[in-house]
Design a protein around this motif. Structure first.
Motif, mmCIF file in Angstrom:
data_model
loop_
_atom_site.group_PDB
_atom_site.id
_atom_site.type_symbol
_atom_site.label_atom_id
_atom_site.label_comp_id
_atom_site.label_asym_id
_atom_site.label_seq_id
_atom_site.Cartn_x
_atom_site.Cartn_y
_atom_site.Cartn_z
ATOM 1 N N HIS A 99 13.576 0.659 13.263
ATOM 2 C CA HIS A 99 13.047 1.411 12.003
ATOM 3 C C HIS A 99 12.260 0.585 11.389
ATOM 4 C CE1 HIS A 99 17.794 2.608 11.269
ATOM 5 N NE2 HIS A 99 17.084 2.968 12.370
ATOM 6 N N ALA A 100 12.060 -0.968 12.136
ATOM 7 C CA ALA A 100 11.358 -1.672 11.196
ATOM 8 C C ALA A 100 10.164 -1.247 11.553
ATOM 9 C CB ALA A 100 11.334 -3.187 11.639
ATOM 10 N N ASP A 101 9.830 -0.505 13.203
ATOM 11 C CA ASP A 101 8.586 -0.168 13.728
ATOM 12 C C ASP A 101 8.175 1.215 13.057
ATOM 13 O OD1 ASP A 101 6.650 -1.257 16.061
ATOM 14 O OD2 ASP A 101 7.179 0.596 17.191
ATOM 15 N N SER A 102 8.743 2.457 13.080
ATOM 16 C CA SER A 102 8.939 3.648 12.391
ATOM 17 C C SER A 102 8.149 3.277 11.292
ATOM 18 C CB SER A 102 10.113 4.549 12.226
ATOM 19 O OG SER A 102 10.010 4.678 13.804
ATOM 20 N N ALA A 103 8.472 2.233 9.921
ATOM 21 C CA ALA A 103 7.909 1.749 8.413
ATOM 22 C C ALA A 103 6.833 1.005 8.897
ATOM 23 C CB ALA A 103 9.115 1.361 8.497
ATOM 24 N N LEU A 104 6.892 0.340 9.854
ATOM 25 C CA LEU A 104 5.439 -0.201 10.565
ATOM 26 C C LEU A 104 4.229 1.083 10.734
ATOM 27 C CD1 LEU A 104 6.735 -3.526 11.826
ATOM 28 C CD2 LEU A 104 5.387 -2.998 10.014
ATOM 29 N N ARG A 105 4.506 1.672 11.454
ATOM 30 C CA ARG A 105 3.443 2.647 11.475
ATOM 31 C C ARG A 105 3.061 3.068 10.563
ATOM 32 N NH1 ARG A 105 6.742 3.562 16.631
ATOM 33 N NH2 ARG A 105 8.049 4.936 15.088
ATOM 34 N N ILE A 106 4.050 3.899 9.417
ATOM 35 C CA ILE A 106 3.522 4.425 8.503
ATOM 36 C C ILE A 106 2.909 3.617 7.281
ATOM 37 C CG2 ILE A 106 4.538 5.347 6.318
ATOM 38 C CD1 ILE A 106 7.212 5.997 7.265
ATOM 39 N N MET A 107 3.541 2.009 7.789
ATOM 40 C CA MET A 107 1.986 1.161 6.403
ATOM 41 C C MET A 107 0.840 1.050 7.550
ATOM 42 S SD MET A 107 4.153 -0.422 4.725
ATOM 43 C CE MET A 107 3.321 -1.886 4.388
ATOM 44 N N ALA A 108 0.279 1.604 8.910
ATOM 45 C CA ALA A 108 -0.575 1.337 8.940
ATOM 46 C C ALA A 108 -1.609 2.971 8.888
ATOM 47 C CB ALA A 108 -0.357 1.810 10.582
ATOM 48 N N ALA A 109 -0.302 3.897 8.718
ATOM 49 C CA ALA A 109 -1.396 4.918 8.917
ATOM 50 C C ALA A 109 -1.304 5.151 7.455
ATOM 51 C CB ALA A 109 -0.147 6.438 8.437
ATOM 52 N N LEU A 110 -1.225 4.336 6.024
ATOM 53 C CA LEU A 110 -0.973 4.404 4.362
ATOM 54 C C LEU A 110 -2.667 3.536 4.739
ATOM 55 C CD1 LEU A 110 -1.052 4.834 1.941
ATOM 56 C CD2 LEU A 110 0.540 3.286 2.077
ATOM 57 N N SER A 111 -2.346 1.833 5.351
ATOM 58 C CA SER A 111 -3.868 0.697 5.642
ATOM 59 C C SER A 111 -4.884 2.234 6.006
ATOM 60 C CB SER A 111 -3.651 0.375 6.553
ATOM 61 O OG SER A 111 -2.055 -0.887 5.759
ATOM 62 N N GLY A 112 -4.695 2.721 6.584
ATOM 63 C CA GLY A 112 -5.953 3.618 7.331
ATOM 64 C C GLY A 112 -6.908 4.706 6.421
ATOM 65 N N LEU A 113 -5.548 5.192 5.523
ATOM 66 C CA LEU A 113 -6.308 6.147 4.792
ATOM 67 C C LEU A 113 -6.649 4.885 2.710
ATOM 68 C CD1 LEU A 113 -5.632 8.798 3.653
ATOM 69 C CD2 LEU A 113 -4.299 7.964 1.983
ATOM 70 N N VAL A 114 -6.452 4.104 3.311
ATOM 71 C CA VAL A 114 -6.801 3.411 2.006
ATOM 72 C C VAL A 114 -7.894 3.095 2.252
ATOM 73 C CG1 VAL A 114 -6.723 1.291 0.411
ATOM 74 C CG2 VAL A 114 -4.811 2.299 0.964
ATOM 75 N N GLN A 115 -8.215 2.635 3.631
ATOM 76 C CA GLN A 115 -9.804 2.176 4.158
ATOM 77 C C GLN A 115 -10.557 3.361 4.050
ATOM 78 O OE1 GLN A 115 -10.716 -0.909 4.571
ATOM 79 N NE2 GLN A 115 -8.925 -1.552 3.168
ATOM 80 N N GLU A 116 -10.156 3.891 5.025
ATOM 81 C CA GLU A 116 -11.335 5.537 5.621
ATOM 82 C C GLU A 116 -11.465 6.534 4.385
ATOM 83 O OE1 GLU A 116 -12.887 5.533 7.979
ATOM 84 O OE2 GLU A 116 -12.040 3.518 8.461
ATOM 85 N N ASN A 117 -10.769 6.472 3.296
ATOM 86 C CA ASN A 117 -10.283 7.759 2.400
ATOM 87 C C ASN A 117 -10.366 7.293 0.521
ATOM 88 O OD1 ASN A 117 -9.619 9.355 4.383
ATOM 89 N ND2 ASN A 117 -8.388 10.242 3.910
ATOM 90 N N VAL A 118 -10.837 6.374 0.774
ATOM 91 C CA VAL A 118 -10.636 5.901 -0.587
ATOM 92 C C VAL A 118 -12.017 5.237 -1.052
ATOM 93 C CG1 VAL A 118 -10.140 4.173 -2.055
ATOM 94 C CG2 VAL A 118 -8.517 5.024 -1.282
ATOM 95 N N ASN A 119 -13.607 5.484 -1.548
ATOM 96 C CA ASN A 119 -14.337 5.082 -2.472
ATOM 97 C C ASN A 119 -14.374 3.937 -2.991
ATOM 98 O OD1 ASN A 119 -15.947 7.347 -2.595
ATOM 99 N ND2 ASN A 119 -15.226 8.032 -4.014
ATOM 100 N N ARG A 120 -15.118 2.822 -2.485
ATOM 101 C CA ARG A 120 -15.325 1.660 -2.497
ATOM 102 C C ARG A 120 -15.875 1.272 -3.974
ATOM 103 N NH1 ARG A 120 -13.101 2.113 1.650
ATOM 104 N NH2 ARG A 120 -13.402 0.373 3.041
#
Length: 844
Positions: A662-683
């Motif tokens: 359960h923790a690992d699945s949630a951390l994978r979602i967190m990783a996807a969200l972090s990647g989205l913020v870093q790659e898709n959000v204007n600075r």
């Protein structure tokens, strides 16, 4: 065999016959109520041509495909959080989309558009007169009590000249068909019309589910209407590049999703009352760069709550001084306060005569017959026909003296209530109206694989532009779940249907993008409102806290599952992990002595514990919901997925392995969200506050973990846990060929600027973010947050890993907390007296 028709899906004749049979199956048993107009069947009981065209096209899709497309549409609505609130409820409801649109041929729509255009202009003329010379009252065309008796008549707006001479920029009316097939106006919406955003969302969802069907039906597009509306708002301002704001009551508004959605779609600022301040006679937005002028306010707050100085003194939704700014002509407000006056039912009975007087013509769309009981003749007629009329409040939705009840059918009342209502009308008739019973027409809905007739109400929108009133080719349709409905509001069982206006020829694609290339190029947006910066900052902090809790749980479970964890050193590390979860509020004191599986389950899934992963994910989602106009659909989808994953019902007894998963699945979602913020959000500034929140929280959490596992008596197992928690095992093993040692681990965890998990790395990024944010004054003096961050970076840069002890780590942790407080004081808590920026900066 020669001449034989081969079976199979490629045979047109066979497909045609199958299509006819499927349409017959769908419509079998479709029976509207006698005497009611139906959109699907004509008076002879035959399907109308445009509906046969629609069903014929739909029948070319297999049944299982149709069901999957319907399910995909519903899933899309849930994933994006399309929602609304029913008045008096605290929880949001998922948006109930009907799977079948309301179809209106272009010819019929032309009549509706003409009638709504006429009515919008009539309402504008009525408002201009009543807030101007009031000739309608002076000449006896309107009784004074109809105007003065309405709580929506604002004396403070008397004599005000609205910008461009227009009281309304957006008007809507609810219409329905009578038994004769003619459209009737059921009510007017001029205060702050809602539903346009939901109509747009309905269109996007349904056209996405059936793109080929949507194109084949030649459906008129909605984008031109919103483009015209936005152009009208822009043109009403005094400056050529105005700052346009949508004033919302806040996230607990019944239609907050719609408000946020429209703000994002139209590219305007979503603000609450606290975001605005009147300074030097003008309305300003509180931003991270100081006060910035607001040129246009699209109001979704009722007029009574707009200004606590002049209307409702208890209001926390409005802006003190707004009314005076309006009177000074310093800001354009759409719609102007006071426009709710024309929504009162008391006016409906006078509309036919007013139209002839003010426009020299009869109403193209008549409203339902209404008798205002403030006049003796009308009052006597209502009392005589009490059992056959609908009785309503003249100036509000609630019936005065009837225990908070709304519209009532006189014939449904018992003897006591009938006598009480009669006495109330005789004593104070100005508060009541009687209306003919509305027999709403029906439209098909999809129920259990068949079409079923259900009553509906259609809300049509008109936007004022320089070229006149523009009508949305579609609207906001509400469909009742009952066969007999006299009024339809978004409550239990009511659905909303997309409205397809069918053109005679293919319709060109249209977007909100400008049609010319004369647009000024810019790479940064306007200044970020302080409230948005605050919520973005805390969104980052909540997400980082949730990730830290998940890492603690995953590390604890993995070590318990490790067969080598039975050693004393491992047990000591496990105990420290459990104590940290307790100290962080992830588990209660009562469960601290429970098994590892019980502790892990509580830390993951127990909403009542403020530090649990679920509670923190919910807090992050709530912070995001206040700024959802600034988040992409993908970001919102991941935030909801995180909360859903953690709130999913876990087994009664959770094993260590299941907790780890359960923790690992949630951390994978967190990783996807972090990647989205870093790659898709204007600075831009919004991204910087989101990232600063995460960096501050990560630095604080890393210090807390280091104090537990990197003290002077730390064992190799303690240090191994620390490296695991900050995700630096691989880096350490590749850098140091020997086993773990205290000084190198401390250096990597606290001082290594190349490690994205170290405290020094967080401090450097925070300092970089602060260096790019706007200043209030160009006096060469560092502002407090920058001064604190720069000193922290310098001190960490010269620190020696061998000299660091838990006391110094605690000091660094406290300095990070002080830095977070300084950021909040500087950027989030600007009061009415805060200064203006010396120069403008274009960050958002």
């Amino acid at each position: 065999m020669a001449g034989e028709v081969m079976p199979g899906p490629r045979n047109p004749a066979r497909r045609g016959a199958a299509s006819v049979r499927r349409v017959q199956d769908w419509t079998a048993g479709y029976e509207p109520l006698p005497g009611i107009h139906d959109e699907f069947l004509d008076r002879n009981g035959s399907p109308r041509a445009h509906w046969l065209h629609f069903l014929g096209a739909l029948s070319r899709i297999e049944d299982d495909q149709i069901d999957r497309r319907f399910a995909a549409a519903d899933r899309h609505i849930r994933d994006l959080g399309v929602s609304y609130r029913v008045y008096g409820e605290t929880n949001e409801r998922s948006w109930p989309l009907s799977h079948v649109p309301l179809l209106i041929p272009d010819k019929d729509w032309g009549e509706i558009a003409a009638g709504v255009t006429q009515r919008a202009e009539l309402m504008e003329k009525v408002l201009s007169d009543l807030y101007g010379d009031a000739e309608l009252v002076a000449d006896g065309a309107l009784p004074a009590a109809v105007v003065a008796g309405s709580p929506d008549f604002l004396h403070s707006m008397k004599g005000v000249k609205p910008p461009g001479g227009r009281w309304m920029r957006l008007y809507a009316c609810d219409i329905g068909r009578g038994p004769d097939g003619k459209w009737w106006v059921l009510g007017d919406r001029a205060q702050a019309p809602s539903g346009a955003g939901y109509a747009l969302e309905n269109r996007l969802v349904l056209s996405r589910a059936f793109p080929t069907l949507y194109r084949e039906m030649n459906v008129e597009r909605l984008a031109p209407f919103f483009r015209d509306f936005r152009r009208g708002l822009t043109g009403s301002a005094q400056r050529t590049e105005p700052r346009i704001c949508l004033l919302t009551p806040g996230p607990y508004s019944q239609t907050y999703f719609e408000q946020a959605y429209l703000a994002r779609y139209l590219g305007i600022l979503l603000v609450e009352g606290d975001d605005l301040v009147v300074h030097d006679g003008q309305v300003h937005v509180r931003t991270i760069a100081g006060l910035k002028r607001a040129d246009v306010i699209w109001r979704r707050v009722d007029a009574d709550w707009c200004d606590p100085l002049e209307t409702n003194a208890a209001s926390r939704l409005g802006v003190p001084g707004l009314m005076q700014a309006i009177r000074n002509g310093a800001v354009t407000v759409a719609n102007m306060p006071g426009t709710g006056l024309v929504e009162s039912r008391a006016l409906l009975g006078f509309m036919p005569a007013l139209c002839r007087r003010l426009m020299g013509e009869d109403l193209l769309l008549p409203n339902i017959a209404t008798w205002w009981c403030g006049q003796q003749g009308e009052r006597e007629e209502v009392l005589e026909r009490l059992d056959e009329l609908v009785l309503s409040g003249a100036f509000s939705d609630v019936m005065p003296g009837m225990d908070g009840r709304r519209a009532l059918l006189g014939g449904d009342l018992d003897a006591g209530d009938r006598a009480r209502l009669r006495a109330n009308i005789e004593a104070r008739g100005i508060d009541y109206v009687g209306q003919e019973v509305v027999e709403l027409s029906t439209t098909p809905v999809w129920e259990n694989g068949k079409l079923t007739p259900r009553p509906f109400v259609l809300r049509v929108f008109a936007a004022r532009t320089d070229e006149g009133w523009q009508i949305m080719p579609g609207g906001f349709c509400r469909v009742s779940d009952r066969s007999d409905a006299r009024a339809v509001s978004m409550g239990e069982g009511v659905q909303s249907a997309d409205v397809w206006v069918l053109a005679d020829k293919p319709v060109e694609m249209s977007t909100l993008l400008p049609s010319t290339d004369s647009v000024k190029i810019r790479r940064l947006l306007g200044n970020l409102p302080s409230r948005a910066a605050d919520n973005l900052f805390w969104l980052g902090r909540y997400l980082e806290r949730a990730e830290a809790t998940l890492r603690l749980v995953r590390c604890l479970c993995s070590r318990v599952m490790d067969p080598d964890s039975a050693s004393g050193g491992s047990r000591q590390s496990n105990e420290r992990l459990e104590k940290m979860l307790s100290a962080w509020g992830a588990v209660s004191d009562e469960i601290e002595d429970g098994t590892t599986a019980e502790i892990a389950a509580a830390a993951l899934h127990e909403r009542a514990h403020h530090g649990s992963a679920l509670a923190l994910a919910s807090a992050a989602r709530r912070a995001a919901s206040v700024i959802r106009e600034r988040l992409s659909p993908d970001a919102w989808l991941l935030l909801r997925a995180l909360e859903t994953t953690l709130s999913s019902e876990a087994p009664a007894v959770l094993s260590e392995t299941e907790a780890f998963d359960h923790a690992d699945s949630a951390l994978r979602i967190m990783a996807a969200l972090s990647g989205l913020v870093q790659e898709n959000v204007n600075r831009v500034a919004g991204w910087r506050f989101l990232d600063m929140g995460r960096r501050v929280e990560r630095g604080i959490n890393t210090c807390r973990i280091a104090r537990q596992f990197a003290d002077k008596d730390a064992t190799a197992d303690n240090l191994d846990v620390l490296l695991d928690l900050i995700d630096s095992q691989i880096t350490y093993r590749s850098r140091y060929l020997v086993g773990v040692a205290l000084a190198p681990v401390r250096d990597m965890v606290l001082l290594d600027t190349f490690n994205p998990r170290s405290v020094a790395f967080q401090a450097e990024l925070i300092n970089e973010h602060l260096a790019t944010l706007p200043l209030l004054r160009e006096d060469g003096i560092l502002e407090t947050p920058r001064r604190l961050s720069l000193k922290l970076v310098s001190d960490l840069a010269v620190e020696d890993a061998d000299q660091i002890d838990p006391a110094k780590i605690l000091s660094i942790e406290q300095r990070l907390m002080s830095l977070a407080e300084a950021i909040a004081q500087r950027y989030f808590l600007q009061g009415p007296g805060s200064g203006r920026a010396d120069r403008l900066m274009d960050l958002a």
